[in-house]
Design an enzyme around this catalytic site. Structure first.
Site, PDB file in Angstrom:
ATOM      1  N   GLY A  99       0.845  -1.188   0.000  1.00 23.95           N
ATOM      2  CA  GLY A  99       0.000   0.000   0.000  1.00 23.95           C
ATOM      3  C   GLY A  99       0.878   1.235   0.000  1.00 23.95           C
ATOM      4  O   GLY A  99       2.005   1.217  -0.505  1.00 23.95           O
TER       5      GLY A  99
ATOM      6  N   ARG B 205       1.333  -4.388  12.260  1.00 21.20           N
ATOM      7  CA  ARG B 205       0.641  -4.665  13.521  1.00 21.20           C
ATOM      8  C   ARG B 205       1.227  -5.936  14.111  1.00 21.20           C
ATOM      9  O   ARG B 205       1.561  -6.877  13.375  1.00 21.20           O
ATOM     10  CB  ARG B 205      -0.863  -4.844  13.298  1.00 21.20           C
ATOM     11  CG  ARG B 205      -1.608  -3.540  13.042  1.00 21.20           C
ATOM     12  CD  ARG B 205      -1.697  -2.711  14.323  1.00 21.20           C
ATOM     13  NE  ARG B 205      -2.449  -1.471  14.141  1.00 21.20           N
ATOM     14  CZ  ARG B 205      -1.910  -0.308  13.814  1.00 21.20           C
ATOM     15  NH1 ARG B 205      -0.609  -0.224  13.594  1.00 21.20           N
ATOM     16  NH2 ARG B 205      -2.652   0.774  13.694  1.00 21.20           N
TER      17      ARG B 205
ATOM     18  N   ASP C 225       8.694  -3.137  15.611  1.00 22.96           N
ATOM     19  CA  ASP C 225       8.153  -1.927  16.206  1.00 22.96           C
ATOM     20  C   ASP C 225       6.794  -2.181  16.848  1.00 22.96           C
ATOM     21  O   ASP C 225       6.277  -1.311  17.551  1.00 22.96           O
ATOM     22  CB  ASP C 225       8.018  -0.826  15.136  1.00 22.96           C
ATOM     23  CG  ASP C 225       7.582   0.506  15.725  1.00 22.96           C
ATOM     24  OD1 ASP C 225       8.243   0.963  16.678  1.00 22.96           O
ATOM     25  OD2 ASP C 225       6.576   1.081  15.249  1.00 22.96           O
TER      26      ASP C 225
ATOM     27  N   GLU D 242       0.696  -5.286  23.129  1.00 20.35           N
ATOM     28  CA  GLU D 242       1.348  -4.043  23.550  1.00 20.35           C
ATOM     29  C   GLU D 242       0.650  -3.439  24.770  1.00 20.35           C
ATOM     30  O   GLU D 242      -0.579  -3.499  24.858  1.00 20.35           O
ATOM     31  CB  GLU D 242       1.324  -3.033  22.395  1.00 20.35           C
ATOM     32  CG  GLU D 242       2.122  -3.505  21.194  1.00 20.35           C
ATOM     33  CD  GLU D 242       2.027  -2.527  20.014  1.00 20.35           C
ATOM     34  OE1 GLU D 242       1.424  -1.433  20.162  1.00 20.35           O
ATOM     35  OE2 GLU D 242       2.548  -2.866  18.942  1.00 20.35           O
TER      36      GLU D 242
ATOM     37  N   HIS E 188       6.585   0.818  19.309  1.00 23.67           N
ATOM     38  CA  HIS E 188       5.524   1.282  18.398  1.00 23.67           C
ATOM     39  C   HIS E 188       5.686   2.783  18.136  1.00 23.67           C
ATOM     40  O   HIS E 188       4.766   3.579  18.333  1.00 23.67           O
ATOM     41  CB  HIS E 188       4.141   0.981  18.976  1.00 23.67           C
ATOM     42  CG  HIS E 188       3.067   0.930  17.921  1.00 23.67           C
ATOM     43  ND1 HIS E 188       1.930   0.178  18.049  1.00 23.67           N
ATOM     44  CD2 HIS E 188       2.955   1.555  16.720  1.00 23.67           C
ATOM     45  CE1 HIS E 188       1.165   0.329  16.981  1.00 23.67           C
ATOM     46  NE2 HIS E 188       1.770   1.169  16.157  1.00 23.67           N
TER      47      HIS E 188
END
Length: 319
Positions: free
Chosen positions: A157, A236, A260, A265, A283
């Protein structure tokens, strides 16, 4: 003459940029749900007074909250991901949801390369080596060159395209896997994720989260990536089977990983922290002053556009 009242906005929790909260409060009558002693009781008592919601991709918006807001007209979310937002519940009521794509493409793509370079060249690990005082005692082992390698992108994307653009400066061969070919792209699309993993030296994840991509990268994919391959995740945490990844890293079934994002989380498995062949960041791929300000501006613009015209400026795609 009485002034018209400001639209009432329910802020679900604290937002990543304090300045955005200040800007929202200057324009709207804002209440933060997470600040209430009993959020459920507050929703039940006052939910009908809110016409808008401000949230973020990480905080999301649950169906039970939407149900408690009978006059909700618009949602504006800080972030590009919308897997934590109950989009179906919003669509069922005709509530437009605005989000903040594009403005974070460059910073997320930069982070993908930062993780790739770090885990390949041992930047963080060698920093720890120096700080521990080990350099006078031993040489740091040579690692892996990035330039000229094969880069496989999962989810071509906007962010994936930005990663591919950066790869040209490293003379990398780029391939990708999407469910559908990217219109106008001359880059090769491999037939399957397994085929891409087998081909690539680096597998970079920029695919959307959600149920359809949960554990897309599993043991089989990691096995295909192989002992010389690296996994980079700026998508994600749910896209990767984290238990399978830990096992693959511990047993050197893949060379390393730059992460990341994580499945639960802000909890990160202790096993990952014990490994030098993985780089961990909290993140923060989009966490630059420039990008966070641009995201905040788009949150505001989505709300302003809706209250002026009935449509958000950048709506979440309808599926």
């Amino acid at each position: 003459m009485t002034q018209p009242s400001k639209p009432r906005i329910l802020q679900i929790a604290r937002l990543p940029l304090p300045a955005l909260e200040t800007d929202l409060a200057a324009r709207y009558d804002v209440v933060c749900l997470s600040d209430q002693a009993d959020p459920a009781a507050f929703r039940a008592a006052h939910g009908a007074s809110f016409t808008g919601v401000a949230t973020s991709a990480s905080i999301g918006l649950k169906g039970e909250v939407i149900a408690a807001l009978p006059n909700l007209q618009v949602v504006s979310s800080f972030g590009v991901g919308f897997d934590a937002l109950d989009i179906a519940a919003c669509q069922a009521r005709g509530i437009p949801v605005g989000y903040t794509p594009d403005v974070l493409n460059d910073c997320v793509a930069d982070m993908a390369f930062a993780l790739m370079l770090d885990v390949s060249r041992g930047v963080a690990a060698s920093d720890r080596f120096v700080r521990r005082g080990e350099w006078p005692k031993a040489r740091y082992a040579p690692l892996t060159r990035v330039s000229g390698k094969r880069l496989g992108i999962v989810g071509m994307g906007r962010i994936g395209l930005a990663v591919a653009e950066r790869a040209t400066g490293f003379r990398m061969e780029v391939g990708y896997y999407n469910r559908r070919p990217v219109e106008g792209s001359t880059l090769p699309r491999l037939d399957s994720l397994l085929a891409l993993a087998e081909w690539a030296d680096y597998l970079v994840l920029t695919v959307a989260g959600g149920a359809s991509t949960r554990h897309l990268v599993n043991r089989e994919v990691l096995h295909a990536l192989g002992p010389k391959g690296y996994l980079i995740n700026v998508a994600r945490g749910t896209v990767v089977d984290e238990a399978a990844l830990v096992e693959a890293l511990q047993h050197k079934r893949i060379a390393g990983a730059g992460l990341d994002v994580f499945e639960d989380e802000p909890q990160v498995p202790a096993a990952l922290m014990d490994l030098d062949n993985v780089v961990l960041t909290p993140h923060t791929a989009s966490a630059t002053h420039e990008t966070r300000r641009a995201m905040a501006d788009l949150v505001l613009e989505n709300l302003e556009s809706f209250y002026a015209t009935g449509a958000v400026r950048v709506p979440v795609p309808v599926t």
